[in-house]
Design a protein around this motif. Structure first.
Motif, mmCIF file in Angstrom:
data_model
loop_
_atom_site.group_PDB
_atom_site.id
_atom_site.type_symbol
_atom_site.label_atom_id
_atom_site.label_comp_id
_atom_site.label_asym_id
_atom_site.label_seq_id
_atom_site.Cartn_x
_atom_site.Cartn_y
_atom_site.Cartn_z
ATOM 1 N N THR A 147 14.926 62.078 60.005
ATOM 2 C CA THR A 147 15.964 61.634 59.057
ATOM 3 C C THR A 147 16.968 62.732 58.716
ATOM 4 O OG1 THR A 147 14.554 62.214 57.178
ATOM 5 C CG2 THR A 147 14.403 59.960 58.013
ATOM 6 N N GLU A 189 4.627 66.437 54.723
ATOM 7 C CA GLU A 189 5.499 67.255 55.562
ATOM 8 C C GLU A 189 6.551 67.971 54.715
ATOM 9 O OE1 GLU A 189 7.187 64.791 58.555
ATOM 10 O OE2 GLU A 189 5.439 64.902 59.872
ATOM 11 N N PHE A 247 8.629 62.090 60.799
ATOM 12 C CA PHE A 247 9.627 61.203 60.181
ATOM 13 C C PHE A 247 10.694 61.999 59.404
ATOM 14 C CE2 PHE A 247 10.862 58.980 56.250
ATOM 15 C CZ PHE A 247 11.624 57.965 56.795
ATOM 16 N N VAL A 248 10.264 63.011 58.655
ATOM 17 C CA VAL A 248 11.212 63.788 57.849
ATOM 18 C C VAL A 248 12.234 64.471 58.758
ATOM 19 C CG1 VAL A 248 11.445 65.717 56.256
ATOM 20 C CG2 VAL A 248 9.564 64.098 55.978
ATOM 21 N N PRO A 252 4.897 61.644 55.134
ATOM 22 C CA PRO A 252 6.226 62.217 54.879
ATOM 23 C C PRO A 252 6.247 63.192 53.696
ATOM 24 C CG PRO A 252 6.421 59.890 55.343
ATOM 25 C CD PRO A 252 4.951 60.178 55.240
ATOM 26 N N ARG A 256 11.295 53.992 57.599
ATOM 27 C CA ARG A 256 9.942 54.314 58.050
ATOM 28 C C ARG A 256 9.466 53.309 59.103
ATOM 29 N NH1 ARG A 256 7.629 55.117 51.994
ATOM 30 N NH2 ARG A 256 8.474 57.195 51.595
ATOM 31 N N ASP A 299 12.990 54.126 51.285
ATOM 32 C CA ASP A 299 12.856 54.522 52.691
ATOM 33 C C ASP A 299 11.914 53.594 53.445
ATOM 34 O OD1 ASP A 299 14.598 56.618 52.648
ATOM 35 O OD2 ASP A 299 13.081 58.125 52.118
ATOM 36 N N MET A 346 3.380 58.497 61.311
ATOM 37 C CA MET A 346 4.603 58.911 60.619
ATOM 38 C C MET A 346 4.883 60.408 60.778
ATOM 39 S SD MET A 346 5.918 56.208 59.452
ATOM 40 C CE MET A 346 7.176 56.926 58.442
#
Length: 1071
Positions: free
Chosen positions: A921, A481, A917-918, A478, A901, A897, A914
């Motif tokens: 959200t 990213e 993931f960003v 995350p 996650r 988080d 992952m």
């Protein structure tokens, strides 16, 4: 002389004598019941009345034969040793005598039975004529000459300071000073007072009547026409002191007064408890004292013994070099002291049987229960101190702790082996601390030592967790990213109009730093710290039990309550006021006590005051929030790109510093307010007062310290709204948002700055700086006085004068409170700051030595208080430990988080990683939906036109039918968060209770030793009873044999004659 009459004898005003030389001859007659009159003329003892006055204007008498010197050290001038002249102080004292001559004769030789001694450095001036002059003779007994049942002792010697070890002993150098009372007195209009050292003899003053002036009081000298205006307030204080000290003498204590000190206007009353008083009070207080019986302590065997010996060798360099700290193999059996069973106790050395700590405790108990009834209502020492009758009361330190040729003493040993920063790595000599300061202070330092030791494993694990975060920061997908500029994620403005769109990659540093504290290891660390807190509490209970056994505190509850149930002086005064009101209304009154109706106004004030203080704390935090929002908006207008990029860091740091300053200031304010609120409640006992004070102070200081942290952890970013529909404060300030990496990083900054700043500022400024500044001010004052009176100040001060200049002991509440708040920082939010235990450990290593130095060198010696535990603080610690589990569960699930996650990884991830993931959200917003006047003023700030911006939330996209509504993902994450809280809390609570259950509160070896002591004590008494019975039977047999022998020698003696057998031989049968 007979013409003077009885009335003149009642009011003998201003008796002054001047003496020159001495001659031989027969003994003169007595003056006033023990004072010789010249010429051998007898006179009746004066009455106690104060009516009438006789003025014998310079009546001259023929020189009489020598008489014993009167016990009045101030009756002669002091000679200067260097010049052979009268010192100015002596001349001043003598000027008040109006040139009156003294009785001739050798006044140095006092009868042995009176026990009077006079200092030889007080020499008498040669008389101008061989005779005496008497002017305005008044109340002979008021100046100490009428001593029917009490004796005035001027215990002075050739070298008084050396004989009394500079104030540690009475002037005779034999009786130890156990306690000191200090009072202020005013001098006469000429600014001169006759000062001297006097002693109240116990044996001769037990039956002193209440209306009889106490021996050794200051002589009230008649000034005739120049008599100043009477200070009735000072006279009232003096009368109270006289009666109170007389009552102390009746209680068996021995007193010695000293007004001839280097501190002008301050008098000292030295108190000594003789052996019979110590025995009586020790029996009353049920003090456990060592007996002659010794027994072997059970030692470990086999493998455990080898392990213990290895540990002892390894830890030998860090053990303090004190005899009390060495491991003991034998222990004396202890038993509550009894005068009837003195033969059981080891009384080989009576001087050291009761140590200085025990002696001062006994004297303090007598001072508390001794009353002063002349002053309208009964008063004990606490009330006398509160009313200014005495200005201080304290036991003495054992001696000096530094300097050349200092005799070895416990204080010096504590300073070298405990109160020094150079021995920070060593164990504390807890047994010596207890021996010197008492059990209550010993338990505090023992608890602080255990807490500091337990912080070592917590610090190690915290460092490992932090290092794990550092090692995995480059592998965290995350944060990678967020830092990847190729993603080109455009974020919505942080404020209206002045803020523009911004790139997510600009928050790369914050995201990477968040991973240091927001990683899977922090969850493990939260579980570990919850179990650590439970283990710490159990370990302390076991340590406390060991100390109770070593310090003979087992079975202490009964006498503890008996001692502590003594009503406080303020409570008694309030009860008296209530009873006087009822008497005024002519009502029949029983024994009064304060009811809830009497305390209702105080309870109401407490409730309103606490609510107001809590509201004030919330208002200050709200004000800081307004500051953050407005400052962020103001800094966003900055034209420099660097200024815009550092807005969040600048705002966070300055807001935290403001919070820190406010917390430190309000801490001091809330401490004073809590004490005032407790005082107006008028608790009955000192124990009730202390518990109520602790509860209020802890509540206010807890709210003050943790409110800003709770705001960042659970409220910041929760009620922001969304672009186009933001939540506003006062219709102009938009609520704060969390950073893209979450609020955990900001929580970490807030916690670390407040914790470290509070410890550094309170330790360095309040505990080190302020005492040193006070010490410097006192030093400057003394230096100024020395320039005025150099010769007087060159002399070494008495021990009680030195201790009077020290700070009074204010109790352990501030010390405990500081550590309990720190314990909260270590446990409550440890999920956001794994390094908290490490900083607490470093602080406590300094704190132990700092507190030790303060107790040994900067504070007056406190009265030793017996206690078997740390009281209400243990319950507060347990409460914080339970609360820490709940708070850490919410921090992990809602602030970090971690749960989002997990939800993404197991529900939404396409490849089980992952990645993405960003983006998951973030929600999307169409910039055309901004409310009027809220869009950025410079939409082209990034160099291109923005159509869609992103914001952190789980909402429907603008192209959905229910645009900007909360999405299903939000409910899925919320359900997972709540489930985690429930599972985590119950699991950790169960594990903590399991640790509590599996570890016994009393160590097995200690329980065995306690049982062994009980068995041995029963054996001792059984042997004693058997010995008595054998002796009784032996005496009976001897008596019977003697009776038979008597019968054989006198066969014709009639049986009916009285004393036929028993009169022949008689044996006492008392055991």
């Amino acid at each position: 002389m007979k013409n003077i009459g009885n009335e003149a004898g009642k009011q003998l005003n201003g008796l002054h004598f001047r003496h020159c030389g001495g001659g031989g001859g027969s003994a003169p007659a007595k003056l006033g019941g023990g004072v010789p009159l010249p010429g051998g003329a007898p006179r009746p003892p004066p009455s106690r009345g104060r009516a009438g006055r006789a003025d014998l204007s310079r009546t001259r008498f023929p020189p009489p034969p020598p008489a014993p010197r009167l016990p009045f050290a101030g009756s002669c001038r002091r000679r200067s040793a260097a010049q052979g002249q009268v010192s100015p102080a002596a001349a001043d004292a003598d000027s008040e005598f109006h040139g009156v001559d003294f009785l001739p004769g050798d006044l140095n030789e006092a009868p042995e039975e009176t026990g009077m001694r006079v200092n030889k450095k007080y020499s008498c001036l040669p008389a101008e004529e061989k005779g005496i002059h008497i002017i305005n003779i008044r109340a002979i007994e008021d100046i100490g000459y009428d001593q029917h049942e009490s004796t005035l002792l001027n215990s002075l010697s050739k070298n008084p300071d050396a004989d009394c070890k500079y104030g540690l002993y009475f002037r005779d150098g034999k009786r130890k000073v156990d306690y000191i009372l200090v009072y202020h007195y005013k001098k006469s209009s000429a600014g001169k007072t006759l000062t001297r050292r006097v002693h109240h003899n116990d044996s001769s003053a037990r039956s002193t009547k209440q209306d009889q002036p106490l021996p050794g009081k200051g002589v009230q000298l008649e000034m005739r026409e120049s008599e100043p205006h009477v200070d009735y307030h000072e006279d009232d204080k003096r009368f109270r002191r006289e009666e109170y000290e007389g009552n102390l003498v009746e209680a068996g204590l021995e007193l010695e007064r000293d007004e001839d000190t280097k501190i002008h206007g301050v008098g000292f009353v030295k108190i000594h408890a003789p052996w019979n008083v110590l025995c009586r009070e020790a029996e009353f207080l049920k003090l456990k004292m060592p007996t002659k019986k010794m027994y072997q302590i059970n030692q470990t065997h086999g493998l455990l013994k080898k392990i213990n010996s290895v540990i002892q060798k390894i830890t030998e360099p860090i053990q303090p070099k004190v005899a009390e700290h060495k491991p003991q193999t034998v222990k004396r059996l202890s038993y509550p002291f009894s005068r009837e069973k003195q033969h059981l106790f080891d009384l080989s050395d009576r001087d050291s049987f009761f140590d200085s700590k025990t002696r001062s405790t006994i004297v303090y108990e007598i001072l508390k229960r001794t009353t002063c009834t002349k002053a309208k209502y009964s008063m004990g020492i606490t009330s006398l101190l509160a009313n200014g009758v005495y200005s201080a009361a304290y036991p003495l330190h054992d001696g000096d702790y530094e300097g050349e040729n200092v005799e070895p003493n416990d204080r010096k040993l504590l300073c070298e082996e405990w109160a020094s920063y150079g021995v920070f790595y060593k164990y504390q000599p807890i047994d010596l601390v207890r021996k010197y300061f008492g059990e209550k202070i010993g338990l505090y330092f023992a608890w602080l030592g255990v807490y500091t030791q337990m912080l070592i494993p917590a610090s190690i694990v915290g460092i490992i967790v932090f290092l794990y975060g550092c090692a995995t920061v480059d592998e965290n997908i995350p944060s990678m990213e967020m830092c990847d500029q190729r993603n080109n994620i455009t974020m919505c403005p942080l404020c209206d109009r002045t803020c523009s769109y911004w790139k997510m990659s600009s928050a790369c540093a914050t995201a990477r730093a968040s991973h240091l504290f927001d990683n899977p290891a922090t969850v493990f660390f939260s579980v570990f710290m919850a179990l650590w807190a439970a283990t710490f509490m159990e370990h302390w209970k076991r340590k406390q039990m060991r100390l109770n056994y070593r310090w003979d505190l087992t079975g202490f509850e009964e006498e503890e309550e008996a001692v502590k149930d003594h009503p406080r002086a303020e409570y008694e005064a309030k009860v008296l006021e209530k009873s006087l009101r009822k008497e005024h209304k002519q009502k029949e009154t029983d024994k009064e006590k304060l009811t809830w109706k009497d305390r209702f106004p105080a309870y109401l004030t407490n409730f309103v005051g606490i609510i107001f203080m809590v509201g004030l704390t919330f208002a200050i935090v709200f004000g800081v929030i307004i500051y953050r929002i407005s400052t962020a908006a103001a800094l966003a207008i900055s034209s420099t790109p660097s200024g815009r990029s550092s807005v969040r860091v600048t705002v966070t740091a300055t807001a935290v510093i403001i919070n820190l300053v406010v917390i430190i200031i309000l801490d001091e304010v809330y401490g004073c307010i809590a004490r005032w609120l407790t005082q107006i409640e008028v608790p009955k006992t000192d124990k009730n007062f202390e518990e109520r004070l602790i509860f209020k102070a802890f509540l206010l200081k807890f709210v003050n310290a943790y409110t800003p942290i709770f705001y960042v952890a659970f409220f910041k970013g929760r009620f922001v709204g969304r672009p186009g529909d933001y939540v506003y404060i006062f219709h102009s300030f938009r609520m704060e948002e969390c950073a893209p990496g979450g609020c955990l990083m900001e929580l970490c900054i807030q916690l670390s700055i407040i914790m470290l700043g509070k410890q550094l500022i309170q330790n360095n400024l309040f505990e080190i700086g302020i005492p040193k500044m006070k010490k410097f001010i006192r030093y400057m004052k003394l230096k100024r006085r020395r320039s005025l009176d150099h010769e007087e100040h060159m002399k070494k001060k008495q021990r009680y004068e030195v201790d009077y200049n020290l700070e009074p002991f204010a109790g352990l509440t501030p010390e405990y409170m500081e550590m309990i708040i720190q314990f909260g920082f270590v446990t409550l939010f440890v999920a956001s700051f794994p390094l908290a235990p490490l900083f607490a450990l470093l602080n406590n290593i300094i704190e132990i030595r700092l507190d030790a130095k303060k107790f040994v060198t900067e504070l007056r010696r406190p009265v030793a208080v017996r206690a078997k535990d740390i009281g209400i603080w243990y319950n507060i610690l347990r409460g914080i430990g339970k609360l820490a589990v709940i708070i850490n569960a919410f921090v992990i699930s809602f602030t970090s988080d971690f749960i989002p996650r997990l939800v993404y990884l197991y529900m939404y991830s396409e490849n089980g990683t992952m990645h993405g993931f960003v983006n998951h959200t973030l929600s999307s917003f169409n910039v055309s939906d901004f409310q009027a006047g809220t869009a950025p003023n410079d939409p082209m700030d990034l160099g291109y036109e923005v159509q869609i911006c992103r914001y952190k939330d789980y909402r429907e996209p603008p192209w959905s039918e229910n645009k900007y509504d909360i999405s299903k993902d939000f409910w899925a994450v919320l359900a997972a968060r709540l489930a985690f809280v429930i599972v985590f809390q119950n699991l950790v609570m169960f594990m903590s209770d399991f640790v509590d259950w599996i570890i016994p509160d009393i160590p097995k070896d200690i329980s065995q030793q306690i049982h062994k002591e009980k068995v041995l004590m029963v054996e001792v008494f059984m042997r004693e009873e058997q010995g008595k019975l054998q002796m009784l039977e032996t005496w009976k047999d001897n008596d019977k044999k003697k009776g038979e022998n008597c019968n054989n020698h006198s066969p014709r003696l009639p049986r009916s004659r009285s004393g036929s057998l028993s009169s022949c031989h008689s044996y006492p049968l008392d055991v």
